[in-house]
Design an enzyme around this catalytic site. Sequence first.
Site, short mmCIF file in Angstrom:
data_model
loop_
_atom_site.label_atom_id
_atom_site.label_comp_id
_atom_site.label_asym_id
_atom_site.label_seq_id
_atom_site.Cartn_x
_atom_site.Cartn_y
_atom_site.Cartn_z
N TYR D 43 0.84 -1.19 0.00
CA TYR D 43 0.00 0.00 0.00
C TYR D 43 0.88 1.25 0.00
CZ TYR D 43 -3.13 -3.62 1.82
OH TYR D 43 -3.84 -4.76 2.02
N SER D 48 -7.22 7.11 3.68
CA SER D 48 -7.85 8.09 4.56
C SER D 48 -7.86 7.64 6.02
CB SER D 48 -9.27 8.35 4.09
OG SER D 48 -9.99 9.08 5.05
N TRP D 49 -8.42 6.46 6.29
CA TRP D 49 -8.47 6.12 7.72
C TRP D 49 -7.14 5.59 8.23
CZ3 TRP D 49 -11.98 1.66 9.98
CH2 TRP D 49 -11.77 0.47 9.29
N ASP D 50 -6.36 5.01 7.36
CA ASP D 50 -4.98 4.72 7.76
C ASP D 50 -4.28 5.99 8.22
OD1 ASP D 50 -5.68 2.57 5.62
OD2 ASP D 50 -3.85 1.78 6.53
N TYR D 95 0.08 0.42 -7.54
CA TYR D 95 -1.17 0.11 -6.87
C TYR D 95 -2.30 0.20 -7.88
CZ TYR D 95 -4.87 -0.33 -3.53
OH TYR D 95 -5.97 -0.78 -2.84
N ASP D 189 -13.01 -4.19 3.32
CA ASP D 189 -13.30 -4.41 1.91
C ASP D 189 -14.12 -5.65 1.59
OD1 ASP D 189 -11.52 -2.33 2.14
OD2 ASP D 189 -10.32 -2.92 0.42
N TRP D 384 -10.84 -9.52 5.77
CA TRP D 384 -11.87 -9.14 6.73
C TRP D 384 -12.89 -10.24 6.99
CZ3 TRP D 384 -11.46 -4.87 9.68
CH2 TRP D 384 -10.56 -3.87 9.26
N GLU D 427 -0.50 -6.38 9.20
CA GLU D 427 -1.79 -5.78 8.88
C GLU D 427 -2.89 -6.52 9.65
OE1 GLU D 427 -2.44 -6.15 4.77
OE2 GLU D 427 -4.15 -4.76 4.68
#
Lengths: 454, 454, 454, 454
Positions: D43, D48-50, D95, D189, D384, D427
């Site tokens: 990545y 954004s939230w990272d 990416y 995701d 997830w 992660e």
Amino acid sequence: MGVGDNDAVANQGFTPTQLSARAAYLLRGNDLGTMTSAAPKLYPHMWSWDAAFVTVGLAPLSVERAVIEMDTLLSAQWSNGMIPHIVFANGRDGYFPGPARWECRSLAAAAPQHVDTSGITQPPVHAIAVQRILDHSRRRGRTTRQVANEFLDRRWGNLVRWHRWLADARDPQGRGRVTIFHGWESGMDNSPRWDSAYANVVPGSDLPPYHRADLDHVSDASMRPSDLEYDRYLWLVEQMKRAHYDDALLPGVLDFAVEDVFVSAIFAMACDVLATIGEDYSKPRADVRDLRAWSDRFRSGVVAATSERTNTARDFDLRAGRWINTETIAGFAPLLCGGLSRERERALLRAFEGPRFCGHPDLRYAVPPSNSPIAANFKPREYWRGPVWPVMTWLFSWAFARRGWPERAARLREEGLRQVREGSFAEYYEPFTGEPLGSMQQSWTAASVLDWLD
Amino acid sequence: MGVGDNDAVANQGFTPTQLSARAAYLLRGNDLGTMTSAAPKLYPHMWSWDAAFVTVGLAPLSVERAVIEMDTLLSAQWSNGMIPHIVFANGRDGYFPGPARWECRSLAAAAPQHVDTSGITQPPVHAIAVQRILDHSRRRGRTTRQVANEFLDRRWGNLVRWHRWLADARDPQGRGRVTIFHGWESGMDNSPRWDSAYANVVPGSDLPPYHRADLDHVSDASMRPSDLEYDRYLWLVEQMKRAHYDDALLPGVLDFAVEDVFVSAIFAMACDVLATIGEDYSKPRADVRDLRAWSDRFRSGVVAATSERTNTARDFDLRAGRWINTETIAGFAPLLCGGLSRERERALLRAFEGPRFCGHPDLRYAVPPSNSPIAANFKPREYWRGPVWPVMTWLFSWAFARRGWPERAARLREEGLRQVREGSFAEYYEPFTGEPLGSMQQSWTAASVLDWLD
Amino acid sequence: MGVGDNDAVANQGFTPTQLSARAAYLLRGNDLGTMTSAAPKLYPHMWSWDAAFVTVGLAPLSVERAVIEMDTLLSAQWSNGMIPHIVFANGRDGYFPGPARWECRSLAAAAPQHVDTSGITQPPVHAIAVQRILDHSRRRGRTTRQVANEFLDRRWGNLVRWHRWLADARDPQGRGRVTIFHGWESGMDNSPRWDSAYANVVPGSDLPPYHRADLDHVSDASMRPSDLEYDRYLWLVEQMKRAHYDDALLPGVLDFAVEDVFVSAIFAMACDVLATIGEDYSKPRADVRDLRAWSDRFRSGVVAATSERTNTARDFDLRAGRWINTETIAGFAPLLCGGLSRERERALLRAFEGPRFCGHPDLRYAVPPSNSPIAANFKPREYWRGPVWPVMTWLFSWAFARRGWPERAARLREEGLRQVREGSFAEYYEPFTGEPLGSMQQSWTAASVLDWLD
Amino acid sequence: MGVGDNDAVANQGFTPTQLSARAAYLLRGNDLGTMTSAAPKLYPHMWSWDAAFVTVGLAPLSVERAVIEMDTLLSAQWSNGMIPHIVFANGRDGYFPGPARWECRSLAAAAPQHVDTSGITQPPVHAIAVQRILDHSRRRGRTTRQVANEFLDRRWGNLVRWHRWLADARDPQGRGRVTIFHGWESGMDNSPRWDSAYANVVPGSDLPPYHRADLDHVSDASMRPSDLEYDRYLWLVEQMKRAHYDDALLPGVLDFAVEDVFVSAIFAMACDVLATIGEDYSKPRADVRDLRAWSDRFRSGVVAATSERTNTARDFDLRAGRWINTETIAGFAPLLCGGLSRERERALLRAFEGPRFCGHPDLRYAVPPSNSPIAANFKPREYWRGPVWPVMTWLFSWAFARRGWPERAARLREEGLRQVREGSFAEYYEPFTGEPLGSMQQSWTAASVLDWLD
């Protein structure tokens, strides 16, 4: 003789492991077997709220021993539900007023016969102790958990009766505030909060004579109450004795009757803690319901006692029929139990952290002094008239964590630990210089440190 | 009842602050006032080397109390210089052999009259304790430093006399090794090191009868010595008694006489420690000179006892006139006191850390077991025949730090702390499973932890 | 805005976890890929002994990255064995004297062609770095251990050649002391140690002009060398260039030639460290034997340089033919490598810890200043003429631990950590006020902290 | 080569100081200058939230750098208020889908022109980051506090616009739940939550071809989404592009439209956090009022989405018009924002801590897996669909502390730290074995650890 051989270098304070070791060492040193003396010389017996705080400190060391501490205290509970403010250690002398002065066994129908106690009560922080016992037991093995669970089963009834007594006997009209009939019942014996109420206490000429033992161990008398104050303290005891410590008679007899807003906030909080324990451990729903109701009632009572202007909570003098306006740590009672609107609560937090309290620029550590440093009656070395009491810092840090303010809780903890890191576990501290005062081996101070470092 | 309410999650061990608090709590709990019992039930008295290790743990908690511990022990020193292996606590029963068996007061001219002691000695680790008292005192204020300095002034003579007695009475021929006349004098009571020597001890038919008290508190007898072993232990006592504990007579009388290489190494090291203290605190140059000379002599004696093949040190059986070949922790004695050539020392370190000792693949923690796991006579649960003794781990970590091996010292410390972090302070541990064995509240284990966490 | 919103409360320093995080953050921030700049602005290149200390700090973070740091440095080793004092980062300007001034590629036959370096050397602390790489690798998994082992295999030859060059080229007569031909080679650029020797350096009128870049980043010029000093520095470079940096010619050409006793002590120590590594990892016996011999030779050389009166070690000015008497941190060189008699060593330790050094009553922290606070030429803010260099504190603490003085090592570590706990990782510090000076993000200071907190 | 030279002994995990150092080292290693890549290879851009979580980790290291991280993100805010889920690092390739696929600059009127971003959004955790910046700044000196205060002044408008966009564009009907138009907008995701909704996404035959870059760095494809899933992901992007990313058109165009109850709970919580900041720093009362109103509205929306039976919260599929019943970590959304009755909340806590989640007996650590281990669609290694995400553990621990549950928060912290103490900052982790999965140097995992250890 090498690096460090001078006081300057030597006095850098103790590390966390050293500090917790020394606190544990102290606590065990004050252990009398089934009770921990509040302090080895000055306070050789068990005090009610000291015992609860001590239990908080014992729990990480030995859940089993912590249970014994509470058992000892609860074994001395009166049949009406009251937990007495002192349980006297057998064979320990040197504290006045002692059993011979209180005469509870012979005078009070509700007093236990197998043990000597005083005839008044102290703030109801015991649910906190019970919670810490349970918290720690859950981290231990099966055997320890069982000890804790059996303790709860065995003592649940005592705890509910204790809370019920406070709600009924001490707030018969349901105003949501606990009435105290002696300043000692507040735990903050000589706080300026009680000055005006005490002014109306006129010791009778028939007050039996006495000798103060507290001065035998304190070199600086300025840190302790005066003789006149002491006369009043004992006069109230005398009045209680003449009423045979009868709950029904006290309201009509005592020269001193004040709704203590700090005790009331502690009670509201403790009812919630106990209710949650009740839910967690499947105690009778009716008990839980009562506890929640009391919590709500006393929270409302605390909020109703707040000043519109300052948002601080005030005690109410039932004899004089008026609010008591002082600027002590007790004014922040609503921060313990909640209930204020968001806006008012924020204002109160600002006051707590501001220059009139923790944020006073001359404070050595940012912890709440017992009285505002800018109050006219502030005395930096006089017991509850100014000094910092680490156990109060602990109480606020504990409450703040439960209010959902982890940063505030952490900051109080850090500053509280800084205050003791030079190695004394004093009863209280001079706020500006950091000088330790009162007993130097105060059990509840060590207990606070142990919980902080856990 | 929430996260953690199961043994798996709960048993993650204690944090350093919790561990040090619990160790301090234990130590104070074993405090009898002026002595600390080695363990509350099994060993209710003061043992000589236990007392020294306990002092190491007391020093960070209270230099003053640590001084008292040493004072108590040294007050029981015999007039010939011997520090007896037990000082009996007044009024504590339940240990055998007790004062009535030893009869030192009546039989031994050198024994003190005001206190009961045993008639044998134990390893001379006391200089380490004195050093830790002084180390800690230098970090404290002036008053505490003065307490420590006065202690040293008061006891310097005792300490030198103690060392002189070992050098003279126990090595009269100057071979550089301390002779012991009883396995108990080694501190490692039933170590395989003594098996062959004990085999030559034939208890007389006139051995007075006795009842073993050690088994009253230990559920698993396999962890303790057998009855036959016990007969031999007592027969040696009997022989000493008949010789009136007279240093001059013992060598000619006792069935058991072994040069203990581990005690000798400890003595060499302790002489150095004490000599350095003497220099630091300006003690008589003659004392310092004697101490350095003894240190050199016994260091040489230890080196002379090493096997050319394995580099481990061996005890010498004076009765049988031969080296004793076992593979126990004592073989690593030269690592404590030094003296080997660089090459041989490296080889010995490799052995210590290798698969026959700390590096054995099945060990739960990389700490030295009392006996090699691959020895034929290895017993994982039997006292000094296999289990790990945390205080031995501590001794090696302490010595390694002084030998200039900080990483090795740190590693032993880390592993030693891992071993106890589940909360017991056991006397010894099963090396493979980590199961705590013997007393669960052993003072010297707690003391080791306190020093490690300081 | 709440508790803590004032500088007084805020500035209580960082916790150990915060401090180590910040040190690691700094170190990675100074990472240029395959080298770590000594400091991001002032020193944008790789310095030889900085790189070694940096490696010590990298090892706990990433053994792999630590290996790269040493690889980068060793890749720039000269063919004669010298490790140059600077390896220039490609494309980084702004340091004077830079490659264009040194002109090593074109002038020196032994200089590498693929990279720019300076033409002088620095203290040989690299074996320490290698040891820390190996120490940490043993705590990691198999892959990491292999990386470390392969590094050692790959670089063993470089390391031995480096030591051999020092022993041969810099001590051709076998006096046991390393000769330096420039003050910069000592690492302590402007130390008072070099004042008298520099006085004999007369810059030629043909010294090419230059612009000092060091002043561009330092606001207070008093902390840096003067212009005259700088002329001398460059004149020596000029002399070397004219001799084509030829080891055989330098002794006859340079105006400055001093036997550096501190470098010599470091070298003695490093030879021992490397020899032990060689033994541990089965390197050629001949190498190990040479290393031990050099260690002995230079240890003796250091001892021979000590003053009978003060026991401190002195540099020897080969040009003037006399011992240099100053009272700087370098005088304590024998404490690093050992060799003094017990008595003299004790006296030297007392001096180190006494009022002329670490024990000076006005010092903020009990760490060794670069120059004695009571020396006439002491300047508290001027580089190596007074300030405290944390990396020197680290070096002594590391050496003391290996000398078998764990308490002394721990005390230096504690004080060293106290000095930086307010968050700067300065190059050096004012000894009395604790003010950080020089670069604020000095890699080796962060590295020292990381090793201390490991 | 000595103790520890085997994997068993070596793998005991890192100490707190080592762990925080390594986390900081990683974070700085991922630093691209003004943004921190989420992970260095997999990545390489800013998510954004990272970025918000990363800021939480940067704040204790450098408030100044933390401010830059947020500034970089907020500089890429769209003119409609949306914070895009990716800000692309200049010149970093590799990416997919990258800027060429999103084509926001050319298609979206609201997209910024100076930087490439994606066209969707991510969960609004940014207020937490801002709070941590302010928290830490208050512990620093005046300069740092000013940096933080100016940041807040500069960005307050951005933050409020961001929240307003979520409330308006993503909940136009005021149902109190945030609608997402792509599973990626949830941050989770490929969660089973989206399976049924995705089933209705039928990629058009005109979906432009593509090459998945995510598989280039992941050896085990079973941990990543399948190709069919990927087609659907890209089809939704295609639909957005055809609608020119127009907020007004998306609801009518997208095949995927779900009210995300977890995002909604985060939003309710974030509005409260921001409102409190607004009060603390005297921001416009109208903003604060709006924020409180949104907080209340979305809290109610979350509560309205809870199942009466299980008390867990459900997402609502707007296309299918039905609640989505899965048993993932998102079901515990009400624990983040509150709003449930006491009784229901207690039941939900029991579920969270019970055998279907954190208390599942086979879990290695008592932390919440992304999907219930007893769910039919549970996959322990698949992104997830089962693994534990440390940053989620952190989010719950942070929220629990603010909910007034310090013991619960502490327990999650302890277990979360145990999970990473072996040194990887993965992660996500396999819940039963603890195997690290995905990127091994995930910035937000390191950031979580730094905040925990602060």
